[in-house]
Design a protein around this motif. Sequence first.
Motif, short mmCIF file in Angstrom:
data_model
loop_
_atom_site.label_atom_id
_atom_site.label_comp_id
_atom_site.label_asym_id
_atom_site.label_seq_id
_atom_site.Cartn_x
_atom_site.Cartn_y
_atom_site.Cartn_z
N MET A 1 -7.71 -12.76 -3.16
CA MET A 1 -6.52 -12.20 -2.52
C MET A 1 -6.78 -10.72 -2.22
N GLN A 2 -6.31 -10.32 -1.07
CA GLN A 2 -6.43 -8.91 -0.66
C GLN A 2 -5.04 -8.39 -0.33
N GLN A 3 -4.75 -7.21 -0.84
CA GLN A 3 -3.47 -6.57 -0.55
C GLN A 3 -3.68 -5.43 0.46
N VAL A 4 -2.79 -5.42 1.47
CA VAL A 4 -2.83 -4.38 2.51
C VAL A 4 -1.49 -3.64 2.48
N HIS A 5 -1.55 -2.35 2.29
CA HIS A 5 -0.33 -1.51 2.24
C HIS A 5 -0.26 -0.70 3.54
N ILE A 6 0.87 -0.84 4.23
CA ILE A 6 1.05 -0.08 5.48
C ILE A 6 2.28 0.81 5.34
N ASN A 7 2.21 1.96 6.02
CA ASN A 7 3.32 2.94 6.07
C ASN A 7 3.65 3.51 4.68
N ARG A 8 2.70 3.43 3.71
CA ARG A 8 3.01 4.00 2.39
C ARG A 8 2.71 5.50 2.35
N LEU A 9 1.66 5.92 2.99
CA LEU A 9 1.29 7.33 3.01
C LEU A 9 1.84 8.06 4.23
N GLY A 10 2.36 7.30 5.14
CA GLY A 10 2.89 7.89 6.36
C GLY A 10 3.04 6.80 7.42
N VAL A 11 3.46 7.18 8.60
CA VAL A 11 3.67 6.22 9.66
C VAL A 11 2.31 5.64 10.10
N ASN A 12 2.27 4.34 10.13
CA ASN A 12 1.07 3.58 10.54
C ASN A 12 -0.14 3.80 9.61
N SER A 13 0.12 4.22 8.40
CA SER A 13 -1.00 4.34 7.46
C SER A 13 -1.40 2.94 6.95
N ILE A 14 -2.69 2.79 6.64
CA ILE A 14 -3.22 1.49 6.19
C ILE A 14 -4.08 1.73 4.95
N GLU A 15 -3.80 0.97 3.88
CA GLU A 15 -4.58 1.06 2.65
C GLU A 15 -4.94 -0.37 2.20
N PHE A 16 -6.10 -0.47 1.54
CA PHE A 16 -6.57 -1.76 1.04
C PHE A 16 -6.72 -1.72 -0.48
N GLU A 17 -6.34 -2.81 -1.12
CA GLU A 17 -6.50 -2.90 -2.57
C GLU A 17 -7.97 -2.95 -2.95
N SER A 18 -8.79 -3.65 -2.15
CA SER A 18 -10.23 -3.75 -2.39
C SER A 18 -10.96 -3.45 -1.09
N ASP A 19 -12.04 -2.67 -1.21
CA ASP A 19 -12.83 -2.37 -0.03
C ASP A 19 -13.77 -3.51 0.36
N ILE A 20 -14.13 -4.33 -0.61
CA ILE A 20 -15.04 -5.46 -0.37
C ILE A 20 -14.45 -6.72 -1.00
#
Length: 225
Positions: A1-20
């Motif tokens: 499972m991969q988690q993707v966080h959007i708009n958490r650091l700002g508008v249209n920001s994208i973060e991933f729980e795992s890089d690989i």
Amino acid sequence: MQQVHINRLGVNSIEFESDIVEIPLSPGGEHSFEIVIINYGSPTHVHLSASDGLQDNLTFLEDNPYVSHEEYIPVIARIPFDGRLLNKGKIFVTVGYGSKTESFTVNIGMSDTGNGPAPIDIDERLSSPAPVVTRNKESDSGRHLSDIFPGISESFVQIFDARNLVLFSALIIILALIYIAVRLVSGNNMEIGLEVDFYTALAFTIVFTSLIAYLLTRLPIFKNK
């Protein structure tokens, strides 16, 4: 499972729980996993796509979901029977109607280094043909007969040794005496004119029978070897 966080650091920001993300599969295998998209801002569409190296290995059941808060996107990973053991690529996540794109690495399969069977040392002498031995049929048949006849001769010698020959002769003599005794018991006189009464003949018969039984029990065939 991969988690993707959007708009958490700002508008249209994208973060991933795992890089690989590692998905171990063998050729012909298939595996499903989920990408969880968590939106911390206004509801928006999120587009998912795979790089060229993974387009034949990944299938998004929904590649443009509308995410208001949290969505689970099923993804199927597979390797064809004739596919490569290890397939590397990226999954791209695009938000803001194409204004922002980020990616994480996906490895599908297993590396063939260190996981294969250990090499087997083979003796080179095993590859050379075995020497062919030619045998003479006449010599083999002669040897076979020579092996048979000594065995037969030894069997005859064991059967007709001196002791058994004596016992056999004694048995013949006893049988002859029994015949004479039976003739006497039956009332028939021998040509030599010998006359014996009934009780004497019966006594001779009992003695001869006992002697025969004793001699038979002494024969080698009745003894344990």
